[in-house]
Design an enzyme around this catalytic site. Structure first.
Site, PDB file in Angstrom:
ATOM      1  N   ASP A   1      -7.602   6.119  -4.491  1.00 32.10           N
ATOM      2  CA  ASP A   1      -6.820   7.325  -4.795  1.00 32.10           C
ATOM      3  C   ASP A   1      -7.675   8.565  -4.506  1.00 32.10           C
ATOM      4  OD1 ASP A   1      -8.340   8.269  -7.177  1.00 32.10           O
ATOM      5  OD2 ASP A   1      -7.519   6.505  -8.181  1.00 32.10           O
TER       6      ASP A   1
ATOM      7  N   GLN B   1     -15.081   3.364  -5.827  1.00 28.97           N
ATOM      8  CA  GLN B   1     -14.408   2.195  -5.239  1.00 28.97           C
ATOM      9  C   GLN B   1     -12.911   2.467  -5.143  1.00 28.97           C
ATOM     10  OE1 GLN B   1     -16.190  -1.648  -7.162  1.00 28.97           O
ATOM     11  NE2 GLN B   1     -16.483   0.010  -8.590  1.00 28.97           N
TER      12      GLN B   1
ATOM     13  N   ARG C   1       1.366   1.822  -3.613  1.00 29.07           N
ATOM     14  CA  ARG C   1       0.129   2.352  -4.214  1.00 29.07           C
ATOM     15  C   ARG C   1      -0.026   3.843  -3.884  1.00 29.07           C
ATOM     16  NH1 ARG C   1       0.815  -1.947  -5.375  1.00 29.07           N
ATOM     17  NH2 ARG C   1       1.627  -0.766  -7.098  1.00 29.07           N
TER      18      ARG C   1
ATOM     19  N   HIS D   1     -14.300   1.859  -0.565  1.00 27.91           N
ATOM     20  CA  HIS D   1     -13.256   0.891  -0.200  1.00 27.91           C
ATOM     21  C   HIS D   1     -12.072   1.533   0.520  1.00 27.91           C
ATOM     22  CE1 HIS D   1     -14.871  -2.012  -3.522  1.00 27.91           C
ATOM     23  NE2 HIS D   1     -15.612  -2.010  -2.437  1.00 27.91           N
TER      24      HIS D   1
ATOM     25  N   GLY E   1     -15.888   2.797 -15.605  1.00 25.97           N
ATOM     26  CA  GLY E   1     -14.633   2.086 -15.385  1.00 25.97           C
ATOM     27  C   GLY E   1     -14.609   1.089 -14.249  1.00 25.97           C
ATOM     28  N   THR E   2     -15.634   0.262 -14.182  1.00 29.97           N
ATOM     29  CA  THR E   2     -15.597  -0.818 -13.183  1.00 29.97           C
ATOM     30  C   THR E   2     -16.100  -2.112 -13.813  1.00 29.97           C
ATOM     31  OG1 THR E   2     -16.531  -1.666 -11.108  1.00 29.97           O
ATOM     32  CG2 THR E   2     -17.802   0.044 -12.224  1.00 29.97           C
TER      33      THR E   2
ATOM     34  N   TYR F   1       0.817  -1.218   0.000  1.00 25.58           N
ATOM     35  CA  TYR F   1       0.000   0.000   0.000  1.00 25.58           C
ATOM     36  C   TYR F   1       0.849   1.265   0.000  1.00 25.58           C
ATOM     37  CZ  TYR F   1      -4.175  -2.742   0.104  1.00 25.58           C
ATOM     38  OH  TYR F   1      -5.175  -3.609  -0.269  1.00 25.58           O
TER      39      TYR F   1
HETATM   40  N1  APR Z   1     -11.637   4.164 -19.148  1.00 24.44           N
HETATM   41  C1  APR Z   1     -12.708   3.560 -18.576  1.00 24.44           C
HETATM   42  N2  APR Z   1     -12.706   2.293 -18.164  1.00 24.44           N
HETATM   43  C2  APR Z   1     -11.572   1.579 -18.307  1.00 24.44           C
HETATM   44  C3  APR Z   1     -10.411   2.138 -18.875  1.00 24.44           C
HETATM   45  C4  APR Z   1     -10.465   3.494 -19.310  1.00 24.44           C
HETATM   46  N3  APR Z   1      -9.424   4.101 -19.877  1.00 24.44           N
HETATM   47  N4  APR Z   1      -9.447   1.174 -18.867  1.00 24.44           N
HETATM   48  C5  APR Z   1      -9.996   0.073 -18.314  1.00 24.44           C
HETATM   49  N5  APR Z   1     -11.283   0.309 -17.978  1.00 24.44           N
HETATM   50  C6  APR Z   1     -12.265  -0.587 -17.330  1.00 24.44           C
HETATM   51  C7  APR Z   1     -12.101  -2.070 -17.620  1.00 24.44           C
HETATM   52  O1  APR Z   1     -12.698  -2.405 -18.874  1.00 24.44           O
HETATM   53  C8  APR Z   1     -12.829  -2.683 -16.433  1.00 24.44           C
HETATM   54  O2  APR Z   1     -14.217  -2.814 -16.689  1.00 24.44           O
HETATM   55  O3  APR Z   1     -12.115  -0.477 -15.941  1.00 24.44           O
HETATM   56  C9  APR Z   1     -12.622  -1.657 -15.323  1.00 24.44           C
HETATM   57  C10 APR Z   1     -11.634  -2.059 -14.250  1.00 24.44           C
HETATM   58  O4  APR Z   1     -12.133  -3.150 -13.544  1.00 24.44           O
HETATM   59  P1  APR Z   1     -11.381  -3.711 -12.243  1.00 24.44           P
HETATM   60  O5  APR Z   1      -9.932  -3.827 -12.529  1.00 24.44           O
HETATM   61  O6  APR Z   1     -12.097  -4.949 -11.821  1.00 24.44           O
HETATM   62  O7  APR Z   1     -11.557  -2.542 -11.156  1.00 24.44           O
HETATM   63  P2  APR Z   1     -12.801  -2.230 -10.202  1.00 24.44           P
HETATM   64  O8  APR Z   1     -14.080  -2.626 -10.843  1.00 24.44           O
HETATM   65  O9  APR Z   1     -12.637  -0.832  -9.750  1.00 24.44           O
HETATM   66  O10 APR Z   1     -12.517  -3.204  -8.981  1.00 24.44           O
HETATM   67  C11 APR Z   1     -13.398  -3.193  -7.907  1.00 24.44           C
HETATM   68  O11 APR Z   1     -12.001  -4.691  -6.662  1.00 24.44           O
HETATM   69  O12 APR Z   1      -9.902  -5.329  -6.088  1.00 24.44           O
HETATM   70  C12 APR Z   1     -11.011  -4.676  -5.659  1.00 24.44           C
HETATM   71  O13 APR Z   1     -11.243  -3.107  -3.951  1.00 24.44           O
HETATM   72  C13 APR Z   1     -10.761  -3.261  -5.260  1.00 24.44           C
HETATM   73  O14 APR Z   1     -12.158  -1.314  -5.611  1.00 24.44           O
HETATM   74  C14 APR Z   1     -11.614  -2.468  -6.227  1.00 24.44           C
HETATM   75  C15 APR Z   1     -12.697  -3.462  -6.614  1.00 24.44           C
END
Ligand code: APR
Length: 231
Positions: free
Chosen positions: A89, A86, A56, A104, A175-176, A53
């Site tokens: 940062d 989520q 990070r 989170h 972006g999730t 962390y």
């Molecule tokens: N713009 C928008 N979306 C994007 C981009 C971009 N430039 N690049 C990638 N993505 C998308 C991917 O297609 C994906 O759907 O961002 C998403 C990232 O997904 P994850 O890596 O699973 O991240 P997230 O959904 O935030 O994870 C949720 O998991 O590990 C835990 O606690 C951690 O908060 C986190 C949670």
């Protein structure tokens, strides 16, 4: 005033240079989740968890908000905007958004391992102002840990977040991967009649009414949407 609730994940910070979790090259590739982001990891190897962390935190501090974070802050000129992120940062804050719920946790904060209500700014309670190390203590004398919700831990603000979603006129997901619960279930609290938009280059599977998909990176899709809304 119309209430917009924006739900963001790692993808919105990708173009600021912060890696997502599950895309190729994502963080977990070098570390298994259980190794760095669980209560068990903290028991077994607190030094590794702190180091993970600390890295990070340093990366996040070096990153800058991108056009998508900045555009969301502009939305406050005309709408009641609530961000539920989520992300750990602080790029939404640094872009100028004012109502942000960190589901989170936050890299910039540390908390007591004895009493979770004792939360501090890392800058104020660590020796070098950036890194939490073994021996850094809360006011009760117990070790400080990152203020992060780990796998297997409850999400303390989930009820507050679901109440905010219930009041949304418009819900935007950016972006999730929508794979981590309970966060990903929040969309089901949004009123059926409210419009919902997903912005992601790789649209996740979500089954709710009135859902529209914008298959774009955040800096393109979010900027375009905000321009339309502010027209
Ligand atoms: N713009 C928008 N979306 C994007 C981009 C971009 N430039 N690049 C990638 N993505 C998308 C991917 O297609 C994906 O759907 O961002 C998403 C990232 O997904 P994850 O890596 O699973 O991240 P997230 O959904 O935030 O994870 C949720 O998991 O590990 C835990 O606690 C951690 O908060 C986190 C949670």
């Amino acid at each position: 005033m119309q209430r917009i609730v924006v739900f963001t994940g790692a993808g919105i910070s990708a173009e600021s240079g912060l890696k997502t979790f599950r895309d190729a090259g994502g963080l977990w590739e070098n570390h298994r989740v259980e190794e760095v982001a669980s209560p068990e990891a903290w028991q077994e190897n607190p030094e590794l968890v702190l180091q993970f962390y600390n890295e990070r935190r340093r990366q996040a501090q070096a990153a800058q908000p991108n056009a998508a974070h900045l555009a969301l802050a502009q939305l406050e000129r005309r709408f009641d905007v609530q961000i539920i992120t989520q992300n750990v940062d602080d790029l939404h804050e640094r872009a100028g958004s004012t109502n942000i719920l960190h589901l989170h946790g936050e890299l910039g904060k540390a908390r007591s391992t004895l009493d979770g209500r004792l939360v501090y700014n890392v800058a104020a309670v660590t020796k070098n102002g950036v890194d939490i190390v073994l021996g850094d203590q809360c006011e009760l004398g117990s070790q400080l840990r990152p203020h992060i919700v780990w796998f297997g831990e409850i999400v303390p603000d989930i009820r507050r977040a679901s109440r905010l979603c219930e009041k949304a006129d418009f819900f935007v997901v950016i972006g999730t991967s929508m794979l981590v619960h309970p966060a990903a279930s929040l969309i089901h609290y949004v009123p059926q009649a409210a419009a919902k938009v997903l912005i992601d280059p790789d649209i996740p599977v979500v089954n709710v009414p009135n859902l529209y998909s914008i298959r774009e990176k955040a800096t393109i899709g979010v900027v375009r949407m905000v321009e339309q809304l502010l027209k």
